[in-house]
Design a protein around this motif. Sequence first.
Motif, mmCIF file in Angstrom:
data_model
loop_
_atom_site.group_PDB
_atom_site.id
_atom_site.type_symbol
_atom_site.label_atom_id
_atom_site.label_comp_id
_atom_site.label_asym_id
_atom_site.label_seq_id
_atom_site.Cartn_x
_atom_site.Cartn_y
_atom_site.Cartn_z
ATOM 1 N N ARG A 244 43.344 15.115 68.788
ATOM 2 C CA ARG A 244 44.021 15.914 69.831
ATOM 3 C C ARG A 244 43.753 15.784 71.156
ATOM 4 N N TRP A 245 42.495 16.105 71.304
ATOM 5 C CA TRP A 245 41.785 15.866 72.684
ATOM 6 C C TRP A 245 42.059 14.783 73.478
ATOM 7 N N LEU A 246 42.137 13.528 72.752
ATOM 8 C CA LEU A 246 42.176 12.593 73.272
ATOM 9 C C LEU A 246 43.575 12.016 73.875
ATOM 10 N N ASP A 247 44.608 12.531 73.375
ATOM 11 C CA ASP A 247 45.950 12.328 73.590
ATOM 12 C C ASP A 247 46.437 10.879 73.733
ATOM 13 N N LEU A 248 45.932 10.239 72.500
ATOM 14 C CA LEU A 248 46.087 8.877 72.694
ATOM 15 C C LEU A 248 47.244 8.294 72.936
ATOM 16 N N GLN A 249 48.455 8.998 72.677
ATOM 17 C CA GLN A 249 49.693 8.254 72.987
ATOM 18 C C GLN A 249 50.308 8.809 74.106
ATOM 19 N N GLY A 250 49.529 9.647 75.001
ATOM 20 C CA GLY A 250 49.889 10.240 76.185
ATOM 21 C C GLY A 250 51.006 11.078 76.103
ATOM 22 N N VAL A 251 51.429 11.554 74.799
ATOM 23 C CA VAL A 251 52.537 12.651 74.544
ATOM 24 C C VAL A 251 52.060 13.714 75.481
ATOM 25 N N ARG A 252 51.100 14.468 75.334
ATOM 26 C CA ARG A 252 50.752 15.773 76.269
ATOM 27 C C ARG A 252 51.099 15.383 77.684
ATOM 28 N N ARG A 253 50.487 14.331 78.227
ATOM 29 C CA ARG A 253 50.643 13.891 79.363
ATOM 30 C C ARG A 253 52.311 14.082 80.021
ATOM 31 N N ARG A 254 53.026 13.331 79.081
ATOM 32 C CA ARG A 254 54.340 13.201 79.730
ATOM 33 C C ARG A 254 55.009 14.311 79.167
ATOM 34 N N CYS A 255 54.786 15.210 78.082
ATOM 35 C CA CYS A 255 55.413 16.575 78.001
ATOM 36 C C CYS A 255 55.182 17.416 79.374
ATOM 37 N N ARG A 256 54.098 17.194 79.731
ATOM 38 C CA ARG A 256 53.585 18.363 80.877
ATOM 39 C C ARG A 256 54.403 17.984 82.247
ATOM 40 N N SER A 257 54.751 16.692 82.400
ATOM 41 C CA SER A 257 55.365 16.210 83.601
ATOM 42 C C SER A 257 56.788 16.519 83.353
ATOM 43 N N LEU A 258 57.100 16.281 82.169
ATOM 44 C CA LEU A 258 58.809 16.743 81.812
ATOM 45 C C LEU A 258 59.216 18.209 81.945
ATOM 46 N N VAL A 259 58.326 19.136 81.796
ATOM 47 C CA VAL A 259 58.480 20.605 81.839
ATOM 48 C C VAL A 259 58.386 20.984 83.308
ATOM 49 N N LYS A 260 57.683 20.234 83.970
ATOM 50 C CA LYS A 260 57.780 20.470 85.604
ATOM 51 C C LYS A 260 59.177 20.178 85.998
ATOM 52 N N ARG A 261 59.505 19.012 85.729
ATOM 53 C CA ARG A 261 61.038 18.664 86.103
ATOM 54 C C ARG A 261 62.170 19.588 85.667
ATOM 55 N N VAL A 262 61.957 20.050 84.321
ATOM 56 C CA VAL A 262 62.815 20.829 83.812
ATOM 57 C C VAL A 262 62.767 22.139 84.528
ATOM 58 N N ASP A 263 61.523 22.603 84.648
ATOM 59 C CA ASP A 263 61.459 23.759 85.437
ATOM 60 C C ASP A 263 62.226 24.070 86.686
ATOM 61 N N ALA A 264 62.011 22.805 87.564
ATOM 62 C CA ALA A 264 62.482 22.561 88.897
ATOM 63 C C ALA A 264 64.063 22.544 88.750
ATOM 64 N N PHE A 265 64.573 22.036 87.672
ATOM 65 C CA PHE A 265 66.010 21.585 87.673
ATOM 66 C C PHE A 265 66.996 22.847 87.362
ATOM 67 N N VAL A 266 66.460 23.581 86.100
ATOM 68 C CA VAL A 266 66.809 24.537 85.527
ATOM 69 C C VAL A 266 66.731 25.699 86.560
ATOM 70 N N GLY A 267 65.390 25.969 87.079
ATOM 71 C CA GLY A 267 65.222 27.050 87.995
ATOM 72 C C GLY A 267 66.410 27.140 89.174
ATOM 73 N N GLN A 268 66.794 25.718 89.587
ATOM 74 C CA GLN A 268 67.539 25.892 90.873
ATOM 75 C C GLN A 268 68.933 26.329 90.342
ATOM 76 N N LEU A 269 69.250 25.851 89.116
ATOM 77 C CA LEU A 269 70.777 26.253 88.841
ATOM 78 C C LEU A 269 70.720 27.640 88.491
#
Length: 540
Positions: free
Chosen positions: A244-269
Amino acid sequence: MTSPGMDAASVFLFFTPTALSPILAVALIAFSVLLMFPGGLAWALAKTHGRSDIPGPPGVIASAFCGPCAHRELRSLARSLKAVDLMAFSVGFTRFVVSSHPDTAKDILCSSAFADRPIKESAYELLFHRAMGFAPFGDYWKTLRRISSTYLFSPRRIASSCEQRRAIGKKMVADIHVRMKKHGGVEMRQVLHFGSLNNVMMSVFGKSYDDFGEGGGFELESLVKEGYALLSVFNWSDYFPFLRWLDLQGVRRRCRSLVKRVDAFVGQLIEQHRNNRTNGKAMDDAGDFVDVLLGLEAEEKLSEADMVAVLWVSSSLDLILNICPVGNNHFDRRYMYQEMIFRGTDTVAILLEWILARMVLHPDIQSKAHREIDSVVGKSRPVGDTDIARLPYLQSIIKESLRMHPPGPLLSWARLATHDVQVGPHIVPAGTTAMVNMWAIAHDESIWENPQEFRPERFAEEDVSVLGSDLRLAPFGAGRRVCPGKAMGLATVHLWLALLLQNFEFAPAADPDHAVDLSERLKMSLEMEKPLVCAAVSRT
Ligand code: HEM
């Protein structure tokens, strides 16, 4: 660790190849024995201490689980091992069972022991553990179910959204006319996905794709696509926790950047809705889910004593930010929005694409549906929700499509055993992930006559409910965690299919390269591997 008397040289000697080989050999033998255990590694390590009697393939990963046709491969494996009622297998250190029989399916889906869900790393990172679909069974989850069943999926709500669905359906019809004129054929997936996304956006945010203006609709669609892709990834760290700690497929990194975008988008609405409410505009615009949640306090006071209590506890006028049913579990509106968007768009569009593919392949069935619509509704007015009850053949077509092409052949989201529990004659230990192979059940020749044949008439001969009471065909699951959107999803599929058939005859595309291909690909839902391209000949 070295013993006090050991110097550096003796440590080195201890690990020389000669000294290591007997240790390695013993370890390898032990590991191979574990791998040979029925059900594989994870079952060998289970606390059943080798007493599990559930048949299953040995090994560390059931490769059948990873392919694009996992439902087919799991069925073949279960049949070859005589494990149709229940089969055990391992994926890394995770124990699985899969049922391919209505009786054991019922034991799993309807038992309180399986009211929890296992959660993948991507789902956790995308905050889905705070949403209904993945929230652990308990008061918080119950509150989310109550809110959604009262405000989003109640019969009144579904009926009142008919006009919206009809308007979107009519836009799809217009879109198909334009595409036919331009290209002489239509890739249906684009039209259906767009209509479906619009429908969910209207229900949740009160805005269609176009209303979001330049960039807005595109951003939302790309958020949904990225989330969908992340949830569908086979992430090795879900099954080998030490990776898990290796995040070999970059899933965690991509999820975190997606959550930031979702927060910004939905928060604005939400901010926009809140401003509208402050300015008194929400009164004529109380239809979307943001407003429902923002206005929950007043409505709950009128109808739901429970919710009033929850509000009281939170001591806030702004329910969305402060529902606090248990302890410090704050309900956060973003989770619910995300979930409705992810769940609602794919299943409906995917199912409709399969149905239209069937219409192209079976012109006789399509003609029968045309005749029914023509005689019940005619061509002078568009079909509405209230007509559907008088279109039994159309209903049978949808049931038969759900049987042959269930959007969730493995019921999409598995269940987790919270304690040791009996399934059929077997004991399943706590912590096991349980799945139901609904596709295998719906294609079982001992249950269905000629299961490979697409024959809607079978439902005129015997009416089988698809809503979860009959485990021979439960595409929406069953029990406590049955799909809460099933009535809404079915209402949408019925209305749009009726509108499409009222307006068009679907025929093979002129280009032979676009012949209908029923190959499947299981991502989060079961999709057509090759998108349906067909001719839509106007009937009006
Ligand atoms: C053809 C359409 C649909 C199909 C075939 C479908 C199928 C399913 C299935 C198989 C499950 C798992 C049930 C179980 O574990 O027993 C599920 C759960 C769920 N579905 Fe649907 N679904 C559809 C439409 C929708 C729609 C339109 C929404 C919402 C807008 C929705 C929201 C959900 C949610 C939130 C859950 C999780 C419920 C929980 O865990 O408590 N679904 N669905």
